[in-house]
Design a protein around this motif. Structure first.
Motif, mmCIF file in Angstrom:
data_model
loop_
_atom_site.group_PDB
_atom_site.id
_atom_site.type_symbol
_atom_site.label_atom_id
_atom_site.label_comp_id
_atom_site.label_asym_id
_atom_site.label_seq_id
_atom_site.Cartn_x
_atom_site.Cartn_y
_atom_site.Cartn_z
ATOM 1 N N HIS A 147 -6.212 6.414 -7.812
ATOM 2 C CA HIS A 147 -6.611 7.185 -6.615
ATOM 3 C C HIS A 147 -7.078 6.209 -5.544
ATOM 4 C CE1 HIS A 147 -10.599 6.145 -8.019
ATOM 5 N NE2 HIS A 147 -10.234 6.592 -9.202
ATOM 6 N N PRO A 148 -7.230 6.669 -4.292
ATOM 7 C CA PRO A 148 -7.685 5.751 -3.247
ATOM 8 C C PRO A 148 -9.069 5.176 -3.570
ATOM 9 C CG PRO A 148 -6.870 7.796 -2.300
ATOM 10 C CD PRO A 148 -6.907 8.004 -3.779
ATOM 11 N N LEU A 201 0.553 0.752 -4.168
ATOM 12 C CA LEU A 201 -0.839 0.850 -4.636
ATOM 13 C C LEU A 201 -1.625 1.815 -3.765
ATOM 14 C CD1 LEU A 201 -1.483 -2.989 -4.698
ATOM 15 C CD2 LEU A 201 -0.778 -1.561 -6.634
ATOM 16 N N PRO A 202 -2.575 2.541 -4.375
ATOM 17 C CA PRO A 202 -3.420 3.416 -3.556
ATOM 18 C C PRO A 202 -4.186 2.600 -2.512
ATOM 19 C CG PRO A 202 -3.894 3.677 -5.900
ATOM 20 C CD PRO A 202 -2.943 2.536 -5.785
ATOM 21 N N MET A 203 -4.463 3.215 -1.403
ATOM 22 C CA MET A 203 -5.107 2.510 -0.285
ATOM 23 C C MET A 203 -6.619 2.411 -0.474
ATOM 24 S SD MET A 203 -2.670 2.013 1.839
ATOM 25 C CE MET A 203 -3.351 1.805 3.484
ATOM 26 N N GLY A 221 0.829 -1.200 0.000
ATOM 27 C CA GLY A 221 0.000 0.000 0.000
ATOM 28 C C GLY A 221 0.867 1.256 0.000
ATOM 29 N N ASP A 222 0.319 2.351 -0.561
ATOM 30 C CA ASP A 222 1.155 3.548 -0.645
ATOM 31 C C ASP A 222 1.251 4.308 0.680
ATOM 32 O OD1 ASP A 222 -1.241 4.880 -0.645
ATOM 33 O OD2 ASP A 222 -1.073 5.647 -2.693
ATOM 34 N N ASP A 247 -15.427 8.365 4.811
ATOM 35 C CA ASP A 247 -14.984 9.613 5.448
ATOM 36 C C ASP A 247 -13.584 10.029 4.989
ATOM 37 O OD1 ASP A 247 -13.481 7.632 6.594
ATOM 38 O OD2 ASP A 247 -13.992 8.113 8.661
ATOM 39 N N GLY A 248 -13.001 9.259 4.064
ATOM 40 C CA GLY A 248 -11.691 9.654 3.535
ATOM 41 C C GLY A 248 -10.519 9.097 4.336
ATOM 42 N N HIS A 249 -10.792 8.386 5.415
ATOM 43 C CA HIS A 249 -9.695 7.832 6.211
ATOM 44 C C HIS A 249 -9.513 6.356 5.901
ATOM 45 C CE1 HIS A 249 -9.005 11.411 8.567
ATOM 46 N NE2 HIS A 249 -10.322 11.552 8.681
ATOM 47 N N ARG A 250 -8.275 5.878 6.104
ATOM 48 C CA ARG A 250 -8.028 4.475 5.787
ATOM 49 C C ARG A 250 -8.861 3.575 6.696
ATOM 50 N NH1 ARG A 250 -1.754 3.904 7.430
ATOM 51 N NH2 ARG A 250 -2.222 1.747 7.884
ATOM 52 N N LEU A 251 -9.131 2.386 6.187
ATOM 53 C CA LEU A 251 -10.052 1.488 6.889
ATOM 54 C C LEU A 251 -9.615 1.252 8.327
ATOM 55 C CD1 LEU A 251 -11.243 -1.364 4.507
ATOM 56 C CD2 LEU A 251 -12.245 0.878 4.972
#
Ligand code: GLU
Length: 322
Positions: free
Chosen positions: A304-305, A238-240, A211-212, A245-249
Motif C-alpha cells: 500500500h502507499p 511500487l506503491p508511492m 512508482g505506480d 493528507d493522502g496525496h503524493r509528496l
C-alpha cells in the motif's frame, strides 16, 4: 549449444524538473537494490525532454544526491536530448505504417467532446477520435502540411494485459481509458510515452522499476513497443510515498527534498534507515548502504502507499546537533 541467459538491464531515470524528494529516493534505492542483488546492469538516463518544466542544474543535482547516498550505475549518463534522431525515425516509421495521425484539436474542444463520453481514468480525458483519418492512414510524418499539428497513436479496442513483477496481473483498455493518446507535440517532438519507449530500447532495458503513478502509462508503452516491433520489458511498479493528507509528496508537505535534510546535517545512513522502514523494516534504524543491500527483500515492501509522517520527519532530524 547451451543458451546463455539474456543480460538484464534496468535504469535510473530522473526527470530534471526539480530536486529529488524522499519519495524519489525510495524508488531509486529500491531499483538499485533489486538490480545489485540480482546482478543486473544499471543504466542511467536524464529524462530532459519536457523542456518547459526542466530546471537548469537539476540533472547534476540529482546525480550528486544519488552518489552521496552511495548509489552507482554502469556506464555514462544518457540525456534524452541526445536521441532526437531516434525519436524522429520512430515517428516516421509509425506514420508510414498508418499508426499515428495529426491532430489539431484544442484542449477545450477535447473537453467539450469528451464530456459526454465514458472514460475510466478521471485524471485524463479520453480523446474522442475527432481527427482520426477517414481514408488513407499511411502518411509522411515530415510533410509540411502537418506543420503545427500534434500527433496521436491510433488505439484499437481491446485489452492490454501484463503481469507486473510487484503489483501482479494487470489488464487495461487503453481505448476505453484514454483513447488515441498523444505521442508527439506540435513541434514534432515526442512526448513522454514515446520517448520512454525509444530510450529504454536504446539502453537495452529489460526491467523497469518505478512508482505506480506510471502503472496506467505502461499499457500505452506496450502498444508502442508492439507497433515499433521492439522487445517488451518486465515492469515493477511500487506503491508511492504520500503525505499524511493522502496525496503524493508535493510542496504543501513542507520541504521533503533530500538536499534539505542533508543541509540540516542528516546523514545518508539516517536517510537510508528511513527508506528501509518504508520498505518494510519494523523499526527505524540508521544503516549503511551495504547493510541495506544485505537486508533488503522486495517481498517485504508494503503493498500500500507509504505515508511520510511527522514522526518520520522528527526521527530524521533527531540526531542533528542544534
Ligand atoms: N523520468 C520519469 C520520472 O522521474 C521516469 C520515467 C519512467 O520510469 O518511465 O518520473
Amino acid at each position: 549449444m547451451g543458451q546463455t541467459a539474456k543480460k538484464r538491464i534496468t535504469r535510473l531515470a530522473p526527470s530534471p524538473t526539480g530536486a529529488l524528494h524522499l519519495g524519489n529516493l525510495r524508488t531509486f534505492l529500491v531499483n538499485w537494490a533489486i538490480a545489485r542483488q540480482q546482478g543486473w546492469e544499471i543504466a542511467f538516463r536524464i529524462d530532459d525532454l519536457d523542456s518547459p518544466r526542466i530546471k537548469p542544474g537539476a540533472d547534476l543535482h540529482s546525480i550528486e544526491i544519488l552518489q552521496w547516498i552511495g548509489l552507482n550505475w554502469d556506464g555514462r549518463e544518457l540525456y534524452e536530448n541526445q536521441l532526437q534522431d531516434k525519436y524522429h525515425s520512430a515517428l516516421i516509421k509509425l506514420a508510414a505504417a498508418g499508426q499515428i495521425y495529426p491532430c489539431r484539436c484544442t484542449r477545450l474542444q477535447i473537453q467539450q467532446r469528451a464530456a459526454s463520453a465514458p472514460h475510466a481514468d478521471q485524471h485524463e480525458l479520453r480523446y474522442p477520435g475527432t481527427c482520426r483519418p477517414l481514408g488513407e492512414r499511411e502518411i509522411n510524418f515530415d510533410d509540411p502540411q502537418y506543420d503545427g499539428a500534434a500527433w496521436r497513436f491510433w488505439v484499437d479496442p481491446g485489452f492490454v494485459e501484463f503481469v507486473d513483477e510487484f503489483s501482479g496481473p494487470q489488464q487495461f483498455s487503453v481505448d476505453q481509458n484514454v483513447g488515441d493518446f498523444l505521442i508527439g507535440n506540435r513541434q514534432r517532438q515526442p512526448v513522454y510515452q514515446l520517448a520512454v519507449v525509444v530510450d529504454d530500447h536504446q539502453q537495452q532495458v529489460t526491467d523497469i522499476v518505478r512508482g505506480d503513478d506510471l502503472l496506467s502509462s505502461t499499457p500505452r508503452q506496450i502498444l508502442l513497443q508492439r507497433a515499433l516491433n521492439l522487445p517488451g520489458c518486465r515492469y515493477w511498479h511500487l506503491p508511492m510515498v504520500i503525505g499524511s493528507d493522502g496525496h503524493r509528496l508535493a510542496k504543501r508537505h513542507g520541504d521533503t527534498r533530500v538536499a534539505w535534510y542533508r543541509e540540516q546535517g542528516v546523514t545518508a545512513n539516517r536517510l537510508i534507515g528511513l527508506m528501509a522502514a518504508w520498505c518494510g523494516a519494523e523499526t527505524r534504524q540508521s544503516m549503511s548502504l551495504a547493510e541495506f543491500l544485505q537486508w533488503f527483500r522486495c517481498d517485504s515492501i508494503p503493498r500500500h502507499p507509504i505515508v511520510f509522517s511527522d514522526d518520520d520527519h522528527v526521527w530524521l532530524l533527531a540526531e542533528v546537533s542544534p
